[in-house]
Motif scaffolding. Structure first.
Motif, PDB file in Angstrom:
ATOM      1  N   PHE A   1       0.835  -1.210   0.000  1.00 49.65           N
ATOM      2  CA  PHE A   1       0.000   0.000   0.000  1.00 49.65           C
ATOM      3  C   PHE A   1       0.868   1.257   0.000  1.00 49.65           C
ATOM      4  O   PHE A   1       0.527   2.261  -0.616  1.00 49.65           O
ATOM      5  CB  PHE A   1      -0.963  -0.003   1.199  1.00 49.65           C
ATOM      6  N   HIS A   2       2.002   1.167   0.672  1.00 47.15           N
ATOM      7  CA  HIS A   2       2.909   2.311   0.734  1.00 47.15           C
ATOM      8  C   HIS A   2       3.508   2.611  -0.647  1.00 47.15           C
ATOM      9  O   HIS A   2       3.801   3.756  -0.987  1.00 47.15           O
ATOM     10  CB  HIS A   2       4.007   1.992   1.753  1.00 47.15           C
ATOM     11  N   ALA A   3       3.695   1.539  -1.454  1.00 47.17           N
ATOM     12  CA  ALA A   3       4.387   1.712  -2.740  1.00 47.17           C
ATOM     13  C   ALA A   3       3.453   2.001  -3.908  1.00 47.17           C
ATOM     14  O   ALA A   3       3.909   2.442  -4.968  1.00 47.17           O
ATOM     15  CB  ALA A   3       5.185   0.440  -3.048  1.00 47.17           C
ATOM     16  N   ARG A   4       2.163   1.762  -3.732  1.00 47.83           N
ATOM     17  CA  ARG A   4       1.262   1.792  -4.899  1.00 47.83           C
ATOM     18  C   ARG A   4       1.340   3.079  -5.697  1.00 47.83           C
ATOM     19  O   ARG A   4       1.388   3.061  -6.918  1.00 47.83           O
ATOM     20  CB  ARG A   4      -0.187   1.562  -4.454  1.00 47.83           C
ATOM     21  N   GLU A   5       1.355   4.190  -4.982  1.00 49.53           N
ATOM     22  CA  GLU A   5       1.329   5.468  -5.697  1.00 49.53           C
ATOM     23  C   GLU A   5       2.619   5.719  -6.468  1.00 49.53           C
ATOM     24  O   GLU A   5       2.628   6.469  -7.436  1.00 49.53           O
ATOM     25  CB  GLU A   5       1.103   6.617  -4.710  1.00 49.53           C
ATOM     26  N   ARG A   6       3.694   5.099  -6.017  1.00 49.10           N
ATOM     27  CA  ARG A   6       4.984   5.324  -6.681  1.00 49.10           C
ATOM     28  C   ARG A   6       5.285   4.245  -7.724  1.00 49.10           C
ATOM     29  O   ARG A   6       6.352   4.233  -8.347  1.00 49.10           O
ATOM     30  CB  ARG A   6       6.111   5.342  -5.642  1.00 49.10           C
ATOM     31  N   ALA A   7       4.348   3.297  -7.914  1.00 53.65           N
ATOM     32  CA  ALA A   7       4.604   2.159  -8.801  1.00 53.65           C
ATOM     33  C   ALA A   7       4.937   2.635 -10.218  1.00 53.65           C
ATOM     34  O   ALA A   7       4.411   3.633 -10.697  1.00 53.65           O
ATOM     35  CB  ALA A   7       3.382   1.253  -8.831  1.00 53.65           C
ATOM     36  N   ILE A   8       5.829   1.901 -10.852  1.00 57.27           N
ATOM     37  CA  ILE A   8       6.193   2.220 -12.242  1.00 57.27           C
ATOM     38  C   ILE A   8       5.132   1.606 -13.149  1.00 57.27           C
ATOM     39  O   ILE A   8       4.802   0.418 -13.008  1.00 57.27           O
ATOM     40  CB  ILE A   8       7.597   1.677 -12.551  1.00 57.27           C
ATOM     41  N   PRO A   9       4.555   2.390 -14.070  1.00 58.53           N
ATOM     42  CA  PRO A   9       3.465   1.858 -14.892  1.00 58.53           C
ATOM     43  C   PRO A   9       3.876   0.580 -15.623  1.00 58.53           C
ATOM     44  O   PRO A   9       5.006   0.478 -16.124  1.00 58.53           O
ATOM     45  CB  PRO A   9       3.187   2.985 -15.891  1.00 58.53           C
ATOM     46  N   ALA A  10       2.955  -0.366 -15.665  1.00 61.03           N
ATOM     47  CA  ALA A  10       3.233  -1.654 -16.309  1.00 61.03           C
ATOM     48  C   ALA A  10       3.722  -1.461 -17.740  1.00 61.03           C
ATOM     49  O   ALA A  10       4.635  -2.152 -18.195  1.00 61.03           O
ATOM     50  CB  ALA A  10       1.972  -2.518 -16.278  1.00 61.03           C
ATOM     51  N   GLN A  11       3.106  -0.506 -18.438  1.00 59.01           N
ATOM     52  CA  GLN A  11       3.479  -0.283 -19.843  1.00 59.01           C
ATOM     53  C   GLN A  11       4.965   0.014 -19.990  1.00 59.01           C
ATOM     54  O   GLN A  11       5.608  -0.436 -20.936  1.00 59.01           O
ATOM     55  CB  GLN A  11       2.679   0.897 -20.419  1.00 59.01           C
ATOM     56  N   THR A  12       5.499   0.778 -19.056  1.00 61.71           N
ATOM     57  CA  THR A  12       6.923   1.158 -19.124  1.00 61.71           C
ATOM     58  C   THR A  12       7.795  -0.089 -18.985  1.00 61.71           C
ATOM     59  O   THR A  12       8.747  -0.294 -19.736  1.00 61.71           O
ATOM     60  CB  THR A  12       7.245   2.150 -17.972  1.00 61.71           C
ATOM     61  N   THR A  13       7.445  -0.931 -18.022  1.00 65.60           N
ATOM     62  CA  THR A  13       8.242  -2.135 -17.772  1.00 65.60           C
ATOM     63  C   THR A  13       8.121  -3.115 -18.942  1.00 65.60           C
ATOM     64  O   THR A  13       9.109  -3.720 -19.362  1.00 65.60           O
ATOM     65  CB  THR A  13       7.768  -2.809 -16.460  1.00 65.60           C
ATOM     66  N   ILE A  14       6.904  -3.235 -19.469  1.00 62.13           N
ATOM     67  CA  ILE A  14       6.702  -4.180 -20.581  1.00 62.13           C
ATOM     68  C   ILE A  14       7.449  -3.686 -21.823  1.00 62.13           C
ATOM     69  O   ILE A  14       8.115  -4.461 -22.508  1.00 62.13           O
ATOM     70  CB  ILE A  14       5.193  -4.372 -20.859  1.00 62.13           C
ATOM     71  N   ALA A  15       7.403  -2.387 -22.072  1.00 62.84           N
ATOM     72  CA  ALA A  15       8.116  -1.843 -23.240  1.00 62.84           C
ATOM     73  C   ALA A  15       9.617  -2.106 -23.090  1.00 62.84           C
ATOM     74  O   ALA A  15      10.287  -2.508 -24.043  1.00 62.84           O
ATOM     75  CB  ALA A  15       7.843  -0.349 -23.368  1.00 62.84           C
TER      76      ALA A  15
END
Ligand code: UD1
Length: 371
Positions: free
Chosen positions: A178-192
């Motif tokens: 829950f602490h990290a959710r807002e700072r999560a790196i968008p999935a699209q960025t990681t998949i790209a």
């Protein structure tokens, strides 16, 4: 001021200690002395996690590295013995069920240092899992036992552990999530990035499954791993699969000459991802396929269906209350469960009690009073 030696060693430990450390460091009565055993040493399994979790650098690194269980455990014990000679902690605090957890509890208990165990009581009842041995023995040696779900309390009581030592407090792994959710790196960025900036179409949000696989029982034996990967490759043709590959699994895949790239572009394999990348991949996934304990809990906390590629779980609340389904590692059963998912039979669930982001606060308060 009382000193708590906090020993961590591998990826899931880092997620569990981070919220505790954040709170301990605000208390004037407690001081944390952070020791990294060095069980995980790769930047992407260790250093990057410290960064993503906002964990400060360890006060000490034992640098034990990899080895057989005996060698790894023995090296940790020898190094910790010296460490505890130099700085005598008032208590040891350990999290989870890895070799570093067991090794440090053993050293502490023999020196008369009280042991605090976070994530106590979980049992798969499968003694072929190294983690099960680590859990059983660590709990046996612990003075203060913090539990994430009611089954853990029942297990500890059945093993004869004094109920006054047991505290059901919720789940620190979920505090971190829950602490990290807002700072999560968008999935699209990681998949790209995982697609090496290739020409393939980037997967749309929520139209992929997230896969992790690293248990010895799934990856060490090619006669299990190969058919499992064949089934996953088939699944990926229906629902693309994003697969961050653990080093143990990478070695096993190399040994069995599995070449992911040849299996079509819908199985996207990548090196292990950072914590913030993982949280991003997780929250946008349609489905999780995993043998990890942490991902079973995290998918339940986020309400994402999870198919667990094991025959058991030490986290039964993720099945009874959450979104988890135990399907095992046999291709037919995995395929059948996946087909049910695709036909719309998706497991819904609720978030277990006290998996609310405040477990570390409960734990810190109890430790302060106890110590
Ligand atoms: C350990 C934990 C497991 C946890 C997992 C998370 C035990 C018994 N197991 O398993 O509960 O779910 O961490 O990842 O403690 N390796 C590297 N780089 C590293 C570390 C390991 O390449 O930084 C490779 C080595 O080849 C090593 C293998 O991974 O032999 C296994 O590492 P190890 O720490 O022994 O266990 P994990 O499988 O990671």
């Amino acid at each position: 001021m009382k000193t708590l030696a906090c020993v961590v060693g591998a990826r899931p430990n880092f997620m569990k200690i981070a919220p505790i450390l954040r709170l301990i460091e605000t208390r004037s009565s407690l001081e944390a002395w952070l020791i990294h055993s060095g069980q995980h040493y790769n930047e992407n399994l260790s250093g990057q996690f410290f960064h993503d979790l906002g964990l400060r650098q360890p006060d000490e690194n034992l640098n034990v590295g990899s080895g057989s269980h005996a060698v790894q455990t023995a090296r940790m014990m020898t190094a910790l013995d010296i460490s505890f000679d130099n700085r005598r902690p008032d208590a040891l605090l350990v999290v989870g069920d890895i070799n570093s957890t067991l090794a440090s509890a053993l050293v502490a208990v023999k020196r008369g240092i009280p042991v605090i165990h976070i994530e106590s009581g979980l049992r798969s009842f499968d003694r072929t899992m190294p983690e099960e041995i680590n859990r059983l023995l660590t709990d046996r040696m612990s003075d203060l036992l913090f539990v994430t779900e009611p089954s853990g309390v029942e297990n500890l009581l059945a093993e004869g552990i004094d109920e006054n030592r047991i505290h059901l407090v919720g789940n620190v792994m979920i505090d971190s999530l829950f602490h990290a959710r807002e700072r999560a790196i968008p999935a699209q960025t990681t998949i790209a990035r995982a697609q090496h900036g290739g020409h393939e179409k980037i997967i749309e949000d929520g139209r992929y499954a997230l896969l992790t696989l690293h248990r010895p029982a799934n990856v060490d034996d090619p006669s299990i791993l190969k058919p499992l990967m064949a089934a996953i490759t088939e699944i990926a043709e229906v629902l693309p699969v994003v697969f961050p590959v653990h080093p143990r699994t990478r070695e096993a895949l190399d040994r069995s000459a599995f070449v992911g790239e040849q299996t079509g572009r819908n199985l996207i394999m990548t090196d292990p991802v950072s914590y913030l990348e993982m949280v991003g991949l997780l929250q946008d996934a349609a489905l999780v396929l995993t043998d990890s304990g942490g991902l079973q809990e995290e998918s339940t906390a986020l309400g994402i269906p999870c198919l667990t590629l094991r025959d058991n779980t030490e986290r039964p609340i993720t099945v009874s209350v959450g979104t988890n389904e135990i399907v095992g590692n046999r291709p037919q059963e995995l395929r059948a469960a996946f087909d049910r998912f695709m036909s719309g039979q998706r497991k819904t669930g609720a978030v277990p009690a006290m998996w609310d982001g405040n477990a570390a606060a409960r734990i810190t308060e109890i430790i302060e009073n106890w110590i």
